[in-house]
Design a protein around this motif. Structure first.
Motif, PDB file in Angstrom:
ATOM      1  N   ILE A 148       0.835  -1.203   0.000  1.00  0.00           N
ATOM      2  CA  ILE A 148       0.000   0.000   0.000  1.00  0.00           C
ATOM      3  C   ILE A 148       0.869   1.252   0.000  1.00  0.00           C
ATOM      4  O   ILE A 148       0.604   2.222  -0.737  1.00  0.00           O
ATOM      5  CB  ILE A 148      -0.941  -0.003   1.220  1.00  0.00           C
ATOM      6  CG1 ILE A 148      -1.980  -1.111   1.095  1.00  0.00           C
ATOM      7  CG2 ILE A 148      -1.615   1.347   1.380  1.00  0.00           C
ATOM      8  CD1 ILE A 148      -2.889  -0.980  -0.108  1.00  0.00           C
ATOM      9  N   GLY A 182      -5.920   1.917   2.897  1.00  0.00           N
ATOM     10  CA  GLY A 182      -5.317   0.635   2.564  1.00  0.00           C
ATOM     11  C   GLY A 182      -4.665  -0.024   3.760  1.00  0.00           C
ATOM     12  O   GLY A 182      -4.729  -1.253   3.922  1.00  0.00           O
ATOM     13  N   GLY A 264     -11.645  -0.163   1.276  1.00  0.00           N
ATOM     14  CA  GLY A 264     -10.831  -0.127   0.076  1.00  0.00           C
ATOM     15  C   GLY A 264     -11.567   0.455  -1.117  1.00  0.00           C
ATOM     16  O   GLY A 264     -11.005   1.217  -1.909  1.00  0.00           O
TER      17      GLY A 264
END
Length: 271
Positions: A148, A182, A264
């Motif tokens: 991420i 994330g 997400g």
């Protein structure tokens, strides 16, 4: 498209069957007593999984405190500072830890904290179980957080440097806020993995059918342990409660996964 659709249907069938079976068997068992009473014997009908729910809360709270900050810090080091052999060695061991069977983690913690001659003798406890679950969660948090953080554009970092911010300030005020959705998703998936583990708990928490409020001493109960014990004994009442515990655990993991996907998806829309 036909082949792919058929493969998707085949992959979904086991999930649907599991959900149906656990729901049918466990739904009738869940009531107020199931969450507020202990289970002194398997054959009694008036009993519940209070000890398991409280023990799981203790264990997972400790594991989250141990694994998530350390995993995030390791990922930040690998992305922002790590170069050369040390970073490669950390990535290698993180990948190895991801594939280690959980029973080996339980044996390691048992030898380190519980067995005769252990380095730090604490005995069966929620703390020992938290250490085992944290070891399982740590590589998941680290690897997901690393990927991420890599997605944050370098232009954002350069813009922060151009405004006079140092590296540490750039990480805290630019990189981490941009990657926060994330990072939360990866952490929740790691929790979902850890909460359902049973093998490490057998060797660290040991289990208890009665409520235990201590963290560093006394064997501690957990929902996976009560499910395992209830499902392997011959009394119908205990088996029914095992189905109820399985349904609660399944729903909890499902909620975590759905929440992670939702976070997400919202982050992708903002991007």
């Amino acid at each position: 498209m036909g082949v792919l659709t058929g493969a998707m249907v085949l992959a979904v069938i086991p999930l649907v069957l599991i959900l149906y079976k656990v729901g049918v068997e466990g739904l009738s068992t869940i009531n107020l007593n199931f969450f507020t009473m202990d289970e002194p014997t398997y054959r009694t009908t008036e009993a519940g999984y209070r000890a398991g729910f409280v023990g799981t809360l203790y264990i997972m709270a400790g594991a989250i405190v141990m694994a998530i900050p350390l995993g995030l810090a390791t990922a930040i080091y690998l992305v922002e500072y790590g170069r050369g052999r040390l970073a490669g060695l950390i990535r290698f061991f993180t990948d190895v830890m991801t594939g280690i069977p959980s029973i080996f983690v339980g044996l390691f913690v048992y030898g380190m904290l519980i067995a005769s001659g252990a380095i730090f003798r604490v005995g069966f406890s929620a703390f020992a179980a938290s250490v085992a679950i944290a070891v399982i969660m740590l590589p998941i948090v680290t690897r997901s957080a690393e990927e991420i953080l890599k997605l944050v554009p370098d232009e954002w970092r350069n813009a922060s440097y151009a405004l006079g911010a140092g590296k540490a300030r750039t990480i805290m005020t630019t990189v981490l806020p941009a990657a926060a959705p994330g990072l939360a998703t990866g952490s929740m998936l790691a929790v979902a993995r850890g909460v359902g583990e049973t093998a490490p708990l057998i060797l660290t928490a040991l289990g208890s059918q009665y409520l235990v409020t201590t963290y560093f001493s006394n064997a501690q109960g957990a929902v996976p342990l009560q499910i395992h014990s209830g499902a392997t004994q011959p009394f119908a009442a205990g088996i029914e409660r095992a189905w109820g515990g399985a349904l609660c655990l399944f729903l909890f993991v499902l909620i975590l996964v759905i929440a992670a996907r939702w976070i997400g998806a919202r982050a992708n829309k903002r991007a």
